[in-house]
Design a protein around this motif. Structure first.
Motif, mmCIF file in Angstrom:
data_model
loop_
_atom_site.group_PDB
_atom_site.id
_atom_site.type_symbol
_atom_site.label_atom_id
_atom_site.label_comp_id
_atom_site.label_asym_id
_atom_site.label_seq_id
_atom_site.Cartn_x
_atom_site.Cartn_y
_atom_site.Cartn_z
ATOM 1 N N VAL A 1 0.851 -1.180 0.000
ATOM 2 C CA VAL A 1 0.000 0.000 0.000
ATOM 3 C C VAL A 1 0.892 1.237 0.000
ATOM 4 N N SER A 2 0.617 2.143 -0.916
ATOM 5 C CA SER A 2 1.304 3.432 -0.919
ATOM 6 C C SER A 2 0.366 4.488 -0.335
ATOM 7 N N CYS A 3 0.942 5.545 0.182
ATOM 8 C CA CYS A 3 0.110 6.588 0.800
ATOM 9 C C CYS A 3 0.793 7.935 0.650
ATOM 10 N N VAL A 4 0.007 8.942 0.325
ATOM 11 C CA VAL A 4 0.538 10.304 0.275
ATOM 12 C C VAL A 4 -0.262 11.185 1.231
ATOM 13 N N ILE A 5 0.463 12.066 1.917
ATOM 14 C CA ILE A 5 -0.152 13.067 2.792
ATOM 15 C C ILE A 5 0.211 14.419 2.201
ATOM 16 N N ARG A 6 -0.789 15.081 1.614
ATOM 17 C CA ARG A 6 -0.521 16.380 0.996
ATOM 18 C C ARG A 6 -0.909 17.516 1.937
ATOM 19 N N ASN A 7 -0.235 18.636 1.781
ATOM 20 C CA ASN A 7 -0.502 19.841 2.588
ATOM 21 C C ASN A 7 -0.184 19.645 4.068
ATOM 22 N N SER A 8 0.739 18.758 4.353
ATOM 23 C CA SER A 8 1.169 18.643 5.744
ATOM 24 C C SER A 8 1.760 19.973 6.192
ATOM 25 N N PRO A 9 1.431 20.422 7.385
ATOM 26 C CA PRO A 9 2.126 21.609 7.891
ATOM 27 C C PRO A 9 3.616 21.326 8.039
ATOM 28 N N VAL A 10 4.428 22.358 7.909
ATOM 29 C CA VAL A 10 5.869 22.236 8.144
ATOM 30 C C VAL A 10 6.111 22.194 9.659
ATOM 31 N N GLY A 11 7.039 21.348 10.079
ATOM 32 C CA GLY A 11 7.456 21.393 11.483
ATOM 33 C C GLY A 11 6.935 20.262 12.343
ATOM 34 N N LEU A 12 6.199 19.311 11.778
ATOM 35 C CA LEU A 12 5.754 18.172 12.577
ATOM 36 C C LEU A 12 6.911 17.209 12.799
ATOM 37 N N GLY A 13 6.965 16.611 13.952
ATOM 38 C CA GLY A 13 8.021 15.645 14.262
ATOM 39 C C GLY A 13 9.008 16.228 15.253
ATOM 40 N N GLU A 14 9.681 15.328 15.950
ATOM 41 C CA GLU A 14 10.637 15.738 16.978
ATOM 42 C C GLU A 14 12.029 15.314 16.535
#
Lengths: 349, 349, 349, 349
Positions: free
Chosen positions: A210-223
Motif C-alpha cells: 500500500v502506498s500513501c501520500v499526505i498532501r498539505n502537511s504543515p511544516v514542522g511536525l516531528g521531533e
C-alpha cells in the motif's frame, strides 16, 4: 498497550467475537462539527463483504458516538465510539482449537497470555482495526479543517504485479475506489483481480504493497530525536496487522544512490522553501518540510488459508491444518482506510 | 521528546558543539555488574576517525558513569552518563550559515525552532547518537545476562553492492569488525571500500543497508495492538538519523509470495514450538516467537557533501553550496553499533 | 487527558447528558474471573437516588462488559465498559446558561474550551466518575485475588461533626454501609444526617472528609523519585471532583511532632519488618512498607446550591443565581466508592 | 521512574555519594535567554550549610549547563545539567549499616531493590532534589517571561508555632529570605528558631508546613479529568521527600463550611471574570481560573535523629540506633526552593 498518541490519543477495545469494538479518542479540539456521518464512510470502506475480493463475513459496522459531542459539535471531551459485532460464528473456528495457525498470532498469544479467544483471532482479528479507522476519521477531519491536509492511500502492488505510474500529486479516493482492488491503474488492477481470484480458488493468499501520500502537511511536525516523524509513521504503520516493511520517500531504493543525486535541492515555494525533487518523502531531519509525505507499507500474504498445511499442534504433534471458513485471500484493498487512519493519527499525535 | 521506552527508559541530551553529550538510563535493575568498560566498546565502535572510511573528526568519546552504581554494581536508580565533546570546530561550518544544506535538517530545524546551532547539525548531528549507544550497551548487557540475547548488526549493502550470504545464524561482532566496512563477506567488502573511496574522492556520498539479528529473544515480547514488537523496532530504527526504510523478516519481498509459501510451519523445538522457516522474522501477531528477530534498515546517502549543489539560501536566493569540512561519505559502517543499541532498547523497553 | 495509570490503565469517556459513559481498562491480567457482577455493586453504591441524603437524579447505572472477557474470564485484552445515561433532563439547567455557577467548572471550562454542554456539568459532572468506579472495581478484584488487599473508605467528618474512633484495623464495607451517611459511628452518623438535612432544607450544602485504609498492601509499591506512592495516591484522590486536600498517615498533624515521637520503630512481623506505630501511613521513602496505608481526603461543600447567590453573568453583569434542580447537599457518602476505586487504581498502576 | 511532565519534562539522576547529580530538561522553548546564573540562586537557597539551622554538610552545588544552549540562548533541544558531589563522607554512616532508620527509606529500599547505597540515603537523599530545583528554575523563568507568573513559598509553621498573617498577595522571596527560618513574620520566626535550636540540642527534629502562592497564573491550565491542576500539583508536592499532606485553597478547613459561604462569587476583573473570595485557591473544576493558586504542604519531622531509638536490625534483632553525623533538625527552610520548583514544573508540564 492499546493506546496511540500523546496529545491526540486513541485507545481501542474489542476482539473478533465480543459484544462490540470501539475506542476513546481524547484530545479532539472543541467546536469541531462531528457526527457519525464523518466516520462511517471510512468504516464502510474497511468493512468485510464489500466485494468478491474480500472475506464474506458480513458486518454493517455502524458506529455510534457515545460522548464528546453535543448538537453535532465537539465539546473538547473524550469521544467514545462503539461498533457492535453482529456476525459472530465461533463455530467456524472449532477445528483449529488444537493447531496454532502458522504465521498467525495463535501461538504467541497462547504463550504470552495463557489463553486466547475460542474463536481464532481475538485481539489479532482485523476487527481490532475498526477503532483505529474510526479514530483516524476524526483525526483526519481535524487535519483537513485546520491545515487542508489530504491523505490518500492506494494499492501499488499485489504479489508481483506492480503499478508504475506516479500518482502522488493527483490521486484521489474516488479514483482509488473506482476499482475493487483499489489500484488506480485500471489495466494493472484487472491483472491484480485475476491474481487474487486465482489465489482464492487455490485456497491460498497473496501479499501486496500500500502506498500513501499526505498532501498539505504543515511544516514542522516531528521531533528531532526518538520521535522523528518517520519514526512515528513507521510505528503507526507497522502496528497494522500483517505488515512486514515500511519506506518513506526513496526508501530502500535510495540506498543505492549518490548523495548528489539523492539530495533534494531547495527552491522558493511561496512563503516557505520547497524542494525540486522529493526523495526525502516530505521529512528532513525527522521534521516535515511541507512537501508531500510519501510512504509505502508491505503486507504479507494472509496467514489463514484453506489449503492444507503440514504443521504441529500446541503440544508438538504433527498435524495437517486446513482452515475452513471465510478467509481474505488478500488484505491490501481493505487495508487502505486503515493506512489512511494511522497516517492521520501519527500526524495528529 | 528525547525519551525512548517505558520501563527501561533512556533520555538523551547534547548536540554537536556543546560541552558534552549523554543520557539518563532509568529502569535498570539493581545488582547488575556495570562499569564504563561495559559501555566504552560500543562507543568506540561508533566514534569517528576509526578508519579511512569515516569522518576525520577526532573524538575519544570516553564515557563516565555519574550515578546509579556503587562498587561497580547497579543500585536500581537512574544511571547518568556523560561524554565530553572535544573536537569542536564551529568555524568549519561558517560558510553554511546562509544556505540550508539540501536534505539535511537545517531548514526544518530553523523553521520549527526559529534558531539552530551555529555549527550545523546541532541535535541532528551524529553525536546525538552517543547517548543511544551508551544506553543500548546497558540494555544489551541486561538482556544478555537475563536471557542470553545476542544482537549483531552488519552492513549488507552499500550503494548497489550487496552481500548475498545468509549469516543470520552464525554472524559475530568479531567477524563484522574484521573489515572496515563491517560487511562480513570479504570479497564484497572490498568492492564496498572501493565504492566509498570513489565517493570520497568525488566529494560525494552513498547509502546502504544495515541488517541485524537478535538471537535468543525471549518468547512473548511485544503488545498485541499499537505496540507490536515490529512497530517498536520500526520506531527505534527509523529514529536513527538518515534512515528511509525498515523491514522485518521477509519484508517487501514477502509481499510477492503466496501464503502457502510464506507461512512458517511449526515444529517442536525443546519446550516451545519453533518454525521451520522464518519469514516472520521472529515476530508473529506483534509478539516475539523465539526465532531470531531479523531486520533491515535503509540509510540514505549522507546529505552533507563537498560537491557543489545548486540550491537557495534561507531567503530563497539562488546559491551554490559546497560544504567544506570533514564529511562521512557513507554512514553505514558506523551505524552498526547504533542499530544494535536501538534493537536492545526496543527489546528492553 | 482522561487516562490514569501506566501498566494498569484506565481511560474514561462520557459527560452528564450524552448517550452513555464508560471506560477502557487496559493491562488487566488474563485468566481472572470477571463479570458485570464484580463491578455493579460499587456502581450501585455510587449511583444517585440511594437515600434521602443524595441527589434525586435516578439512574440505574447498569454496566455492560463490551470486550476483554470470554465465558466470564479475562483474555488479557482491553476491557470496554459502558453505562447508558437514562435520566437526562437538560431542561433543568436552562436558567443557568448565562450565569457561571460560583466555584463550579462552568467558567473555567467555557474559558478553556470555548464551549460547554448545555446541561451544566458536562465532563465535570459526577457521572464522569462512573468509569473510574467501574475500572476501580476491576483493579480491586485483581489486588484482592493476587495479594489479599482490602480497601475500605468511610466518612470521618461532615461539616464540623467528626468521628473520633480509630477503625483502621477493623472497618468493613458492611459496617460503613450500615448507615446512609457511611460514617461507621452510629451516634455521630445521626448528627451528620441532621446536619445534611438542615443544609438541604436551607438549599445549601456542606463538605466533609473521607478516610480510607488499604490493608495487606504488598511491600515495595511506589517509585523513589517523582512517583512515590503517596504522590500517586495524592494525584488519584485530588483528581476526584470537589477535593481540596489530601493526607497520608499523620498528615498535617504530624508536622507538630518531634521526630523521636513521630518515627515508627521497627519490629519483626513474620517474614518482614513491621512498625509499632504507623505515623508513616504505610509508606516510607515513597514505597509501601506493608503496614496499612491510611489516607484522608477533604471534599468541599458542593458548589451547586438552590440558595440565592449574588454573582455575575459570563459577560460580567450582576446577577442572582438560584440553581433549581436536584442537588446533592453533601457528596461524601457517595464519594466512598470513588475513593476506593482511585485507591485501587493508584496501587495497580 | 525519575521523570516528571509531558510537554515540559524533567528527568533526574544522582544519589548522595556518587560522582554528581543532575537532570535533563526537555521541552524548553527555543530562543529563551538562559545561563547558569538563572539556575544557581535557587540551588544556593537549597544547599546545605547555609545557616546554623541546617545540616552542616558543605556543598557548593555549582551547576553546569552541558547542552541545549548556545551563546546564552536556548536551542529548543534538551538541556543537560550537572552538579558535582563534593563533600562525600561514606564513613559517617558506617554504624547504620545493620539497622534501618525508623521512618526513613532504608528498609523499603532494601526490600524493593535488594541493595542500597553504603551511605544511607542514596536516591532518598535530599541531594536528589537538586535536579528538581535546577529544572524548576528553568520552568519558572519560562513561566515568568511568557505569562508574568510569580511563585513564592514560605514557612508558615514549624512544630506548633504557626504564622497567622495573610501574605498571599504581597509576599516576596526577599521578605522570605530575610530570616533564616524563611518565615516572613519576624516575631513568629524568632520563636521558630528557638524551637529548632531546642530540637537540635536534644538531637531531635521537628516538622512544619510550607505555604506557596502562584500569582498571575494563566487561566485554563489543567485537564478536566485525571490531570486536574490540583491533582498535578498534589502529585508534584507529595513527591518531595518527607511530605505527608497537601491542601489547595480552603483545604481541610473548607470541609467545615457551607456551600453558600465557601463559594467564590464572580466579579468582573479586566477581560476575565475573577472571584471575590478565593476558597478555590485558584482552581475550579480542575482548571486554573486566574486567581492566585494557593497551596500548603505538610513536612514531617526528619527521620534521622541523634537521639537513641529502640528499634530492630534488618534481621529483626533488638537494637538501639543513635544516628551520628550531620542531621537537619528541620527541613522546611531548605524546602522552600524545592516547593517553588515543583510548583513551576507542575504548571509548565
Amino acid at each position: 498497550m492499546s493506546t496511540f498518541g500523546t496529545l491526540f490519543r486513541v485507545t481501542t477495545f474489542g476482539e473478533s467475537h465480543c459484544a462490540g469494538v470501539g475506542c476513546i479518542v481524547d484530545g479532539v479540539p472543541p467546536l469541531m462539527a462531528l457526527t457519525e456521518a464523518d466516520i462511517q464512510p471510512q468504516l464502510s470502506r474497511r468493512r468485510p463483504g464489500q466485494s468478491a475480493l474480500t472475506t464474506k463475513r458480513d458486518e454493517k459496522d455502524l458506529v455510534r458516538i457515545m460522548s464528546g459531542t453535543e448538537h453535532g459539535v465537539t465539546l473538547g471531551t473524550p469521544i467514545g465510539l462503539t461498533v457492535p459485532n453482529e456476525d459472530m460464528r465461533p463455530g467456524d473456528y472449532g477445528s483449529m482449537s488444537d493447531i496454532p495457525r502458522p504465521s498467525h498470532a495463535d501461538y504467541t498469544y497462547q504463550y504470552k497470555y495463557g489463553t486466547k479467544t475460542s474463536s481464532g483471532g481475538g485481539r489479532a482479528s482485523a476487527r481490532e482495526t475498526i477503532g483505529r479507522v474510526a479514530a483516524g476519521a476524526i483525526a483526519e477531519k481535524f487535519l483537513r479543517l485546520r491545515y487542508g491536509v489530504e491523505i490518500v492511500a492506494w494499492v501499488s502492488s499485489i504479489g508481483d504485479i506492480e503499478m508504475k505510474e506516479d500518482v502522488v500529486d493527483t490521486i484521489t479516493r474516488e479514483r482509488v475506489d473506482s476499482h475493487p482492488t483499489r489500484c488506480p491503474d485500471a489495466a494493472v488492477a484487472d491483472q491484480m483481480t485475476a491474481l487474487v481470484q486465482e489465489c482464492r480458488n487455490a485456497e491460498d493468499s497473496v501479499g501486496g504493497v500500500v502506498s500513501c501520500v499526505i498532501r498539505n502537511s504543515p511544516v514542522g511536525l516531528g521531533e528531532p530525536c526518538f520521535d522523528k516523524l518517520q519514526a512515528t509513521l513507521a510505528h503507526a504503520m507497522m502496528s497494522i496487522p500483517a505488515t512486514k516493511g515500511f519506506e518513506i520517500g526513496s526508501g530502500f531504493r535510495g540506498t543505492t544512490q549518490r548523495g548528489s543525486a539523492h539530495n533534494d535541492m531547495f527552491v522558493r515555494k511561496g512563503d516557505r522553501l520547497g524542494t525540486v525533487t522529493n526523495n526525502s518523502g516530505g521529512v528532513q531531519g525527522g521534521i516535515s518540510n511541507g512537501e508531500p509525505i510519501v510512504l509505502r507499507v508491505a503486507f504479507k500474504p494472509p496467514a489463514t488459508i484453506g489449503k492444507e498445511q503440514a504443521t504441529v499442534t500446541y503440544d508438538g504433534t504433527s498435524a495437517v491444518l486446513a482452515a475452513k471458513g471465510r478467509h481474505d485471500p488478500c488484505v491490501v484493498p481493505r487495508a487502505i482506510p486503515i493506512v489512511e487512519a494511522m497516517a492521520a493519527l501519527a500526524l495528529a499525535e
